[in-house]
Enzyme design. Structure first.
Site, mmCIF file in Angstrom:
data_model
loop_
_atom_site.group_PDB
_atom_site.id
_atom_site.type_symbol
_atom_site.label_atom_id
_atom_site.label_comp_id
_atom_site.label_asym_id
_atom_site.label_seq_id
_atom_site.Cartn_x
_atom_site.Cartn_y
_atom_site.Cartn_z
ATOM 1 N N GLY A 10 -14.010 6.229 -94.351
ATOM 2 C CA GLY A 10 -14.841 6.803 -95.400
ATOM 3 C C GLY A 10 -16.192 6.139 -95.556
ATOM 4 N N ASN A 13 -6.106 14.342 -92.732
ATOM 5 C CA ASN A 13 -5.604 13.654 -93.916
ATOM 6 C C ASN A 13 -6.505 14.050 -95.076
ATOM 7 O OD1 ASN A 13 -4.722 11.931 -95.875
ATOM 8 N ND2 ASN A 13 -5.479 10.060 -94.905
ATOM 9 N N GLU A 19 -6.587 2.446 -87.681
ATOM 10 C CA GLU A 19 -7.695 2.762 -88.574
ATOM 11 C C GLU A 19 -8.290 1.466 -89.118
ATOM 12 O OE1 GLU A 19 -7.282 7.025 -90.224
ATOM 13 O OE2 GLU A 19 -6.187 5.698 -91.549
ATOM 14 N N GLU A 27 -5.061 3.090 -97.747
ATOM 15 C CA GLU A 27 -5.282 3.312 -99.187
ATOM 16 C C GLU A 27 -3.984 3.109 -99.966
ATOM 17 O OE1 GLU A 27 -7.139 7.115 -98.765
ATOM 18 O OE2 GLU A 27 -8.873 6.128 -97.843
ATOM 19 N N SER A 42 -13.932 7.512 -90.100
ATOM 20 C CA SER A 42 -15.230 8.194 -89.977
ATOM 21 C C SER A 42 -15.383 8.994 -88.682
ATOM 22 C CB SER A 42 -16.382 7.200 -90.150
ATOM 23 O OG SER A 42 -16.341 6.631 -91.449
ATOM 24 N N LYS A 76 -6.022 13.508 -98.139
ATOM 25 C CA LYS A 76 -5.974 12.555 -99.260
ATOM 26 C C LYS A 76 -5.802 13.336 -100.572
ATOM 27 C CE LYS A 76 -8.643 9.480 -96.402
ATOM 28 N NZ LYS A 76 -9.576 8.358 -96.304
ATOM 29 N N HIS A 122 -0.732 4.351 -94.878
ATOM 30 C CA HIS A 122 -2.196 4.477 -94.891
ATOM 31 C C HIS A 122 -2.792 3.298 -95.658
ATOM 32 C CE1 HIS A 122 -6.219 5.870 -95.733
ATOM 33 N NE2 HIS A 122 -6.072 6.656 -94.676
HETATM 34 P P1 PGA Z 1 -12.235 9.139 -92.895
HETATM 35 O O1 PGA Z 1 -10.723 8.785 -93.267
HETATM 36 O O2 PGA Z 1 -12.197 10.045 -91.695
HETATM 37 O O3 PGA Z 1 -12.792 9.823 -94.111
HETATM 38 O O4 PGA Z 1 -12.910 7.831 -92.593
HETATM 39 C C1 PGA Z 1 -9.758 8.565 -92.272
HETATM 40 C C2 PGA Z 1 -8.451 8.211 -92.897
HETATM 41 O O5 PGA Z 1 -8.443 7.534 -93.945
HETATM 42 O O6 PGA Z 1 -7.382 8.577 -92.399
#
Ligand code: PGA
Length: 255
Positions: free
Chosen positions: A177, A12, A171, A101, A216, A14, A99
């Site tokens: 993140g 992903n 998640e 976000e 992460s 983003k 997601h």
């Molecule tokens: P990350 O993001 O690996 O940077 O924690 C995962 C995601 O948001 O799908």
């Protein structure tokens, strides 16, 4: 992972990478992906603007390309949105939906997801549906309530016969993140719970549906997390921006 479920790792990106940067990534990624993709599905989800480039460059490679969102209507007055026919025309094969976000910053709702997931399935796109709890919800012991609400609502309109075609990504929002990952026990418990929720609809689908962990994931923790019995792969943000790190995670998912 179990032998019946083929592992899947998804990148992903983003809101990262111009088309030039996507080219650069693929220059490093494509020579290595052949070595891992015999035993697992690899999906790369760039921003909309890089989809065409990534589809074209991966045509001969064992890589599927996904979008990071879509609208459920085929066309209309929805400024800023992208529809299923637009994605299909480019050769996109998967789509991340829900997601955290998008839920947090763009008001993505369970009601919209209940329309988007079946729309993606009807078009032959693999929906990667994200679910997960905030830190406050975990501390208040509300993780299961949140997961139940999201899984039940977002999959409500999916026919039982298509449930196993959905990919679910658990998640925990506090792990995205942040460099904090769920412990193996936390990840296994939450993912086992999500699988049981699918099982409330259909026992066969629960066995077949692929459930990923995200939050992460990096090369140092991938092997431990992806070795857990109910975890069928990873949805990777930050580490997927680097070809070598994403390849190392894919190799761990394959092991
Ligand atoms: P990350 O993001 O690996 O940077 O924690 C995962 C995601 O948001 O799908």
């Amino acid at each position: 992972m179990t032998p019946e479920r083929r592992p899947l790792v998804a990148a992903n990106w983003k809101m990262n990478k111009t088309t030039a940067e996507a080219h650069e990534f693929l220059g490093e990624f494509l020579p290595g992906v052949e070595d891992v993709a015999d035993a697992l599905d690899v999906v790369v989800c760039p921003p909309f603007t890089a989809l065409q480039t990534v589809v074209e460059r991966t045509r001969e490679a064992p890589v599927r390309v996904g979008a990071q969102n879509m609208h459920e209507e085929d066309a209309g007055a929805f400024t800023g949105e992208v529809s299923v026919p637009m994605l299909l025309e480019l050769g996109v094969e998967a789509v991340i939906l829900g997601h955290s976000e998008r839920r947090q910053h763009f008001a993505e709702s369970d009601a919209a997801l209940a329309r988007k997931v079946p729309r993606a399935l009807a078009a032959g796109l693999v929906p990667i549906l994200c679910v997960g709890e905030t830190e406050d919800e975990r501390e208040a012991e509300e993780t299961e309530r949140k997961l139940r609400q999201q899984v039940q609502a977002d999959l409500a309109a999916v026919d039982v016969g298509q449930l196993a075609d959905v990919v679910i990504a658990y998640e925990p929002i506090w792990a995205i993140g942040t460099g904090k990952t769920a412990t193996p026990d936390q990840a296994q418990a939450a993912i086992g719970f999500v699988r049981a929720l699918v099982g409330d609809r259909d026992a066969g689908a629960a066995q077949a549906v692929r459930i990923l962990y995200g939050g992460s994931v990096d090369p140092s923790n991938a092997a431990e997390l992806l070795g857990l019995p109910d975890i069928d792969g990873a949805l990777v943000g930050g580490a997927s921006l680097h070809a070598d790190r994403f390849l190392a995670i894919a190799a761990a998912a394959r092991a």
